[in-house]
Scaffold this motif. Sequence first.
Motif, PDB file in Angstrom:
ATOM      1  N   SER A 244      34.186  44.064  44.970  1.00 54.21           N
ATOM      2  CA  SER A 244      34.031  45.495  44.711  1.00 54.21           C
ATOM      3  C   SER A 244      34.118  45.862  43.233  1.00 54.21           C
ATOM      4  CB  SER A 244      35.089  46.280  45.492  1.00 54.21           C
ATOM      5  OG  SER A 244      36.383  45.778  45.206  1.00 54.21           O
ATOM      6  N   THR A 245      34.732  45.025  42.396  1.00 52.25           N
ATOM      7  CA  THR A 245      34.795  45.338  40.969  1.00 52.25           C
ATOM      8  C   THR A 245      33.409  45.356  40.336  1.00 52.25           C
ATOM      9  OG1 THR A 245      35.211  42.988  40.524  1.00 52.25           O
ATOM     10  CG2 THR A 245      37.128  44.430  40.676  1.00 52.25           C
ATOM     11  N   ILE A 246      32.439  44.699  40.965  1.00 54.09           N
ATOM     12  CA  ILE A 246      31.070  44.702  40.448  1.00 54.09           C
ATOM     13  C   ILE A 246      30.516  46.132  40.421  1.00 54.09           C
ATOM     14  CG2 ILE A 246      28.740  43.779  40.767  1.00 54.09           C
ATOM     15  CD1 ILE A 246      30.901  41.700  40.017  1.00 54.09           C
ATOM     16  N   ALA A 247      30.963  46.970  41.358  1.00 49.84           N
ATOM     17  CA  ALA A 247      30.525  48.367  41.376  1.00 49.84           C
ATOM     18  C   ALA A 247      30.958  49.073  40.092  1.00 49.84           C
ATOM     19  CB  ALA A 247      31.097  49.086  42.596  1.00 49.84           C
ATOM     20  N   GLY A 248      32.187  48.812  39.648  1.00 46.72           N
ATOM     21  CA  GLY A 248      32.673  49.432  38.413  1.00 46.72           C
ATOM     22  C   GLY A 248      31.854  49.003  37.210  1.00 46.72           C
ATOM     23  N   VAL A 249      31.565  47.723  37.130  1.00 45.16           N
ATOM     24  CA  VAL A 249      30.761  47.211  36.013  1.00 45.16           C
ATOM     25  C   VAL A 249      29.379  47.853  36.003  1.00 45.16           C
ATOM     26  CG1 VAL A 249      29.711  45.166  35.001  1.00 45.16           C
ATOM     27  CG2 VAL A 249      31.975  45.031  36.020  1.00 45.16           C
ATOM     28  N   ALA A 250      28.742  47.916  37.171  1.00 47.92           N
ATOM     29  CA  ALA A 250      27.389  48.456  37.260  1.00 47.92           C
ATOM     30  C   ALA A 250      27.343  49.907  36.806  1.00 47.92           C
ATOM     31  CB  ALA A 250      26.874  48.336  38.696  1.00 47.92           C
ATOM     32  N   MET A 251      28.308  50.711  37.225  1.00 53.15           N
ATOM     33  CA  MET A 251      28.327  52.119  36.814  1.00 53.15           C
ATOM     34  C   MET A 251      28.608  52.255  35.317  1.00 53.15           C
ATOM     35  SD  MET A 251      30.060  54.126  40.061  1.00 53.15           S
ATOM     36  CE  MET A 251      31.260  52.870  40.522  1.00 53.15           C
ATOM     37  N   GLY A 252      29.482  51.398  34.783  1.00 54.99           N
ATOM     38  CA  GLY A 252      29.751  51.436  33.350  1.00 54.99           C
ATOM     39  C   GLY A 252      28.516  51.114  32.524  1.00 54.99           C
ATOM     40  N   LEU A 253      27.729  50.141  32.985  1.00 55.05           N
ATOM     41  CA  LEU A 253      26.520  49.743  32.265  1.00 55.05           C
ATOM     42  C   LEU A 253      25.437  50.821  32.294  1.00 55.05           C
ATOM     43  CD1 LEU A 253      26.238  46.012  33.368  1.00 55.05           C
ATOM     44  CD2 LEU A 253      26.654  46.842  31.049  1.00 55.05           C
ATOM     45  N   MET A 254      25.507  51.741  33.250  1.00 50.86           N
ATOM     46  CA  MET A 254      24.486  52.785  33.356  1.00 50.86           C
ATOM     47  C   MET A 254      24.693  53.935  32.384  1.00 50.86           C
ATOM     48  SD  MET A 254      23.858  53.119  37.445  1.00 50.86           S
ATOM     49  CE  MET A 254      23.186  51.761  38.403  1.00 50.86           C
ATOM     50  N   LEU A 255      25.882  54.073  31.832  1.00 50.66           N
ATOM     51  CA  LEU A 255      26.154  55.185  30.934  1.00 50.66           C
ATOM     52  C   LEU A 255      25.433  54.999  29.604  1.00 50.66           C
ATOM     53  CD1 LEU A 255      29.971  55.632  31.589  1.00 50.66           C
ATOM     54  CD2 LEU A 255      28.113  57.043  32.445  1.00 50.66           C
ATOM     55  N   ARG A 256      25.006  56.103  29.034  1.00 53.55           N
ATOM     56  CA  ARG A 256      24.332  56.049  27.726  1.00 53.55           C
ATOM     57  C   ARG A 256      25.379  55.926  26.635  1.00 53.55           C
ATOM     58  NH1 ARG A 256      23.121  59.985  24.057  1.00 53.55           N
ATOM     59  NH2 ARG A 256      23.458  61.686  25.543  1.00 53.55           N
ATOM     60  N   CYS A 257      25.248  54.888  25.821  1.00 51.63           N
ATOM     61  CA  CYS A 257      26.228  54.627  24.762  1.00 51.63           C
ATOM     62  C   CYS A 257      25.624  54.722  23.365  1.00 51.63           C
ATOM     63  CB  CYS A 257      26.854  53.243  24.967  1.00 51.63           C
ATOM     64  SG  CYS A 257      27.913  53.146  26.424  1.00 51.63           S
ATOM     65  N   SER A 258      24.433  55.287  23.257  1.00 51.95           N
ATOM     66  CA  SER A 258      23.823  55.520  21.941  1.00 51.95           C
ATOM     67  C   SER A 258      23.880  57.015  21.641  1.00 51.95           C
ATOM     68  CB  SER A 258      22.374  55.026  21.922  1.00 51.95           C
ATOM     69  OG  SER A 258      21.638  55.634  22.972  1.00 51.95           O
ATOM     70  N   HIS A 264      28.725  63.678  18.195  1.00 56.22           N
ATOM     71  CA  HIS A 264      29.744  62.895  17.500  1.00 56.22           C
ATOM     72  C   HIS A 264      30.044  61.615  18.265  1.00 56.22           C
ATOM     73  CE1 HIS A 264      30.590  65.938  14.486  1.00 56.22           C
ATOM     74  NE2 HIS A 264      30.687  66.850  15.442  1.00 56.22           N
ATOM     75  N   HIS A 265      29.942  61.699  19.599  1.00 54.08           N
ATOM     76  CA  HIS A 265      30.182  60.539  20.445  1.00 54.08           C
ATOM     77  C   HIS A 265      29.139  60.525  21.559  1.00 54.08           C
ATOM     78  CE1 HIS A 265      34.075  59.858  18.535  1.00 54.08           C
ATOM     79  NE2 HIS A 265      34.347  61.141  18.716  1.00 54.08           N
ATOM     80  N   SER A 266      28.721  59.334  21.944  1.00 55.07           N
ATOM     81  CA  SER A 266      27.813  59.222  23.077  1.00 55.07           C
ATOM     82  C   SER A 266      28.573  59.522  24.372  1.00 55.07           C
ATOM     83  CB  SER A 266      27.237  57.805  23.141  1.00 55.07           C
ATOM     84  OG  SER A 266      28.258  56.866  23.452  1.00 55.07           O
ATOM     85  N   PRO A 267      27.865  59.847  25.461  1.00 53.65           N
ATOM     86  CA  PRO A 267      28.554  60.092  26.739  1.00 53.65           C
ATOM     87  C   PRO A 267      29.408  58.908  27.185  1.00 53.65           C
ATOM     88  CG  PRO A 267      26.284  60.844  26.856  1.00 53.65           C
ATOM     89  CD  PRO A 267      26.422  60.121  25.553  1.00 53.65           C
ATOM     90  N   GLY A 268      28.902  57.691  26.973  1.00 51.70           N
ATOM     91  CA  GLY A 268      29.666  56.517  27.362  1.00 51.70           C
ATOM     92  C   GLY A 268      30.973  56.413  26.608  1.00 51.70           C
ATOM     93  N   GLU A 269      30.932  56.644  25.289  1.00 51.54           N
ATOM     94  CA  GLU A 269      32.152  56.573  24.489  1.00 51.54           C
ATOM     95  C   GLU A 269      33.125  57.672  24.893  1.00 51.54           C
ATOM     96  OE1 GLU A 269      30.626  54.702  20.260  1.00 51.54           O
ATOM     97  OE2 GLU A 269      30.128  56.787  20.721  1.00 51.54           O
ATOM     98  N   HIS A 270      32.578  58.863  25.190  1.00 49.90           N
ATOM     99  CA  HIS A 270      33.436  59.983  25.604  1.00 49.90           C
ATOM    100  C   HIS A 270      34.140  59.666  26.922  1.00 49.90           C
ATOM    101  CE1 HIS A 270      34.863  64.038  26.254  1.00 49.90           C
ATOM    102  NE2 HIS A 270      34.213  64.101  27.413  1.00 49.90           N
ATOM    103  N   ILE A 271      33.397  59.134  27.898  1.00 48.49           N
ATOM    104  CA  ILE A 271      33.994  58.803  29.195  1.00 48.49           C
ATOM    105  C   ILE A 271      34.973  57.640  29.046  1.00 48.49           C
ATOM    106  CG2 ILE A 271      33.489  57.915  31.508  1.00 48.49           C
ATOM    107  CD1 ILE A 271      30.883  59.527  31.394  1.00 48.49           C
ATOM    108  N   GLU A 272      34.634  56.671  28.205  1.00 45.35           N
ATOM    109  CA  GLU A 272      35.562  55.569  27.966  1.00 45.35           C
ATOM    110  C   GLU A 272      36.875  56.094  27.401  1.00 45.35           C
ATOM    111  OE1 GLU A 272      36.046  51.551  25.207  1.00 45.35           O
ATOM    112  OE2 GLU A 272      34.275  52.818  25.006  1.00 45.35           O
ATOM    113  N   HIS A 273      36.784  57.063  26.491  1.00 44.77           N
ATOM    114  CA  HIS A 273      37.978  57.656  25.894  1.00 44.77           C
ATOM    115  C   HIS A 273      38.843  58.324  26.959  1.00 44.77           C
ATOM    116  CE1 HIS A 273      40.485  59.577  22.858  1.00 44.77           C
ATOM    117  NE2 HIS A 273      40.300  60.737  23.474  1.00 44.77           N
ATOM    118  N   LEU A 274      38.209  58.906  27.975  1.00 41.97           N
ATOM    119  CA  LEU A 274      38.943  59.583  29.038  1.00 41.97           C
ATOM    120  C   LEU A 274      39.524  58.606  30.053  1.00 41.97           C
ATOM    121  CD1 LEU A 274      36.518  62.582  29.767  1.00 41.97           C
ATOM    122  CD2 LEU A 274      38.652  62.645  28.467  1.00 41.97           C
TER     123      LEU A 274
END
Length: 467
Positions: A244-258, A264-274
Amino acid sequence: MTVPTPSDNNGRKVLGRLSLPERTYVADALRAETVGGVLLLVAAVAAVIWANVWGGSYEDVRGFHLGPASLGLDLSIQHWAADGLLAVFFFVAGIELKRELVAGELRDPKAAVLPVIAAICGMAAPALVYVVVNMVGGGAMDGWAVPTATDIAFALAVLAVIGTSLPSALRAFLLTLAVVDDLFAILIIAVFFTSDINFAALGGAVVGLAVFWLLLRKGVRGWYVYVPLALVIWGLMYNSGVHSTIAGVAMGLMLRCSKREGEHHSPGEHIEHLVRPLSAGLAVPLFALFSAGVVIGGGVLGDVFSKPETLGVVLGLVVGKAVGIFGGTWLTARFTRAELNEDLAWPDVFAVASLAGIGFTVSLLIGELAFAGDETMTDEVKASVLVGSLIAAVVAAALLKARNRKYRALCEDEERDDDHDGIPDIYEQDKPEYHLRMAAIYEGKAAEHRRLAEVAGAAGDKGERPA
């Protein structure tokens, strides 16, 4: 979290200076990982004490079942920690990996070669050590993947405890190794530890991931949309037979990090911060609390060094990791004709490679998967992970402490900001405007000294003290 490209024109550097934005990102990531690592260390110690002093209550708590049986989720507390909470950890790992691939130095194949090869060698060598030990000793090959993982949070906690400062290049190297290491650990779990597949549940999880991706592309916002959807995807992935941890990885990879213009921060960086505080402060420590509790006695410690399965794990972490990462780095530099940063030496690389031998979170998880159904061997392998990580930590601490004075001086040079403009001076020394500004500052100081000297001289002639 990258190994940087060179900052001069004299050839490619190994562990050269980071760019300023990357250095800032690494520093922020390190702070969060260090705090999480200390909590992880506390949780692991608490688990061992709880299991050895009040073993009955420990087993009762982590064996307590809860969850809807009709959905196939009637799991023990220990199972929820391993399959549920670690999905949060791997979600953050997926975001980190995505950022490196699209916005970090890993997007540049030339910069990516070194950490990727070092990480691959750092996983292959421990696995090889384990296999050789068990071939000679006649042990089970099931645990070959246990010593392959590095626990970056635990490694940083060790640095915090021993009070050692690492130059930014070495810190970035360690962090990048951990990111690539996580990627291959994810692949190992997905490929080698997937049970019989329920294609209906897997198809449902894939559809859920497609909806997740579509909502992101449409710019839909709101945790109340994504959190329930993520839970559904996780539940379907768990029931599919894929870990089931593969689900977490897959969703993380879908976030935009550019970053886009105006961000100031990409959505991925913002969510990672949270989410990172939830992962580092709650999910991973709770996993450690309910997984690291093994009964430590003379017999168990003796078995760690006498059974081929457990000895293979210890030697894989202590010897395999250090030799693999160092050897991969040295060979890559040798064949690409790259030069090591003149501020560092190859023993520094070996010390960091030894520190990467601290394998905890993912190693414990793989140990549970590799020997599922054999509680005795699972506990012995967990004990070997703890012992191997402890030995690796002691060796790395000794090597790093020997160079701590040099590291501290390098860190002070990296932090120096004599002109107080918020940018370390080392990043401005190659710019003409920097030299002009510093010349003006020095000229201004010289003029002030001349004025004071003239005032003092005039006051002396009149027998007065200068103002």
